[in-house]
Write a protein that holds these residues in place. Structure first.
Motif, short mmCIF file in Angstrom:
data_model
loop_
_atom_site.label_atom_id
_atom_site.label_comp_id
_atom_site.label_asym_id
_atom_site.label_seq_id
_atom_site.Cartn_x
_atom_site.Cartn_y
_atom_site.Cartn_z
N UNK A 56 0.83 -1.20 0.00
CA UNK A 56 0.00 0.00 0.00
C UNK A 56 0.87 1.26 0.00
N UNK A 57 1.92 1.24 0.79
CA UNK A 57 2.81 2.39 0.85
C UNK A 57 3.53 2.57 -0.49
N UNK A 58 3.99 1.48 -1.08
CA UNK A 58 4.64 1.57 -2.38
C UNK A 58 3.70 2.13 -3.44
N UNK A 59 2.46 1.64 -3.43
CA UNK A 59 1.47 2.13 -4.38
C UNK A 59 1.19 3.62 -4.16
N UNK A 60 1.06 4.00 -2.91
CA UNK A 60 0.81 5.40 -2.57
C UNK A 60 1.96 6.28 -3.04
N UNK A 61 3.18 5.85 -2.82
CA UNK A 61 4.35 6.62 -3.26
C UNK A 61 4.39 6.72 -4.79
N UNK A 62 4.10 5.61 -5.46
CA UNK A 62 4.07 5.60 -6.92
C UNK A 62 3.02 6.58 -7.44
N UNK A 63 1.85 6.55 -6.81
CA UNK A 63 0.77 7.46 -7.21
C UNK A 63 1.20 8.91 -7.03
N UNK A 64 1.79 9.23 -5.87
CA UNK A 64 2.23 10.61 -5.60
C UNK A 64 3.26 11.07 -6.62
N UNK A 65 4.24 10.20 -6.91
CA UNK A 65 5.27 10.59 -7.88
C UNK A 65 4.67 10.76 -9.27
N UNK A 66 3.76 9.87 -9.64
CA UNK A 66 3.12 9.97 -10.95
C UNK A 66 2.30 11.26 -11.04
N UNK A 67 1.56 11.55 -9.99
CA UNK A 67 0.76 12.76 -9.96
C UNK A 67 1.63 14.00 -10.08
N UNK A 68 2.74 14.02 -9.36
CA UNK A 68 3.66 15.15 -9.42
C UNK A 68 4.24 15.31 -10.83
N UNK A 69 4.57 14.22 -11.46
CA UNK A 69 5.11 14.27 -12.83
C UNK A 69 4.08 14.82 -13.81
N UNK A 70 2.86 14.36 -13.70
CA UNK A 70 1.80 14.83 -14.58
C UNK A 70 1.52 16.30 -14.31
N UNK A 71 1.53 16.70 -13.04
CA UNK A 71 1.31 18.11 -12.70
C UNK A 71 2.41 18.99 -13.27
N UNK A 72 3.67 18.56 -13.19
CA UNK A 72 4.77 19.34 -13.77
C UNK A 72 4.62 19.43 -15.29
N UNK A 73 4.22 18.33 -15.91
CA UNK A 73 3.99 18.33 -17.36
C UNK A 73 2.87 19.31 -17.71
N UNK A 74 1.79 19.25 -16.97
CA UNK A 74 0.66 20.16 -17.19
C UNK A 74 1.10 21.61 -17.03
#
Length: 89
Positions: free
Chosen positions: A14-32
């Motif tokens: 769960x923690x790994x998934x949560x971290x992956x989600x946060x990093x993915x979200x941050x990457x998409x936000x930077x791209x946006x």
């Protein structure tokens, strides 16, 4: 012991998934944000270019009118030589 290992593994998953989600979200936000900044810069660039074009067009029209007026004055000068009143309309 096996239950503790499974619970720990589940929590880690769960923690790994949560971290992956946060990093993915941050990457998409930077791209946006980057796309928005690029679009804004492009719009500013075109706006500046269009603003300059107004000046270029104005200068060109002023030059054209100046040349037409010179031509009319030349015609007036010729008509005056042949007995015109000095101002042809």
């Amino acid at each position: 012991m096996l239950v503790k290992l499974l619970i720990r593994s589940e929590n880690q998953l769960e923690q790994d998934f949560s971290n992956l989600y946060k990093r993915s979200y941050q990457s998409v936000k930077r791209l946006h944000d980057g796309v928005i900044k690029l679009g804004t810069a492009t719009a500013r660039g075109f706006g500046g270019a269009m603003h300059k074009m107004v000046g270029y067009a104005s200068d060109s029209m002023r030059g054209t009118i100046r040349q037409i007026n010179r031509g009319i004055r030349g015609i007036d000068a010729v008509l005056k030589q042949f007995g015109g009143n000095g101002s042809a309309y």
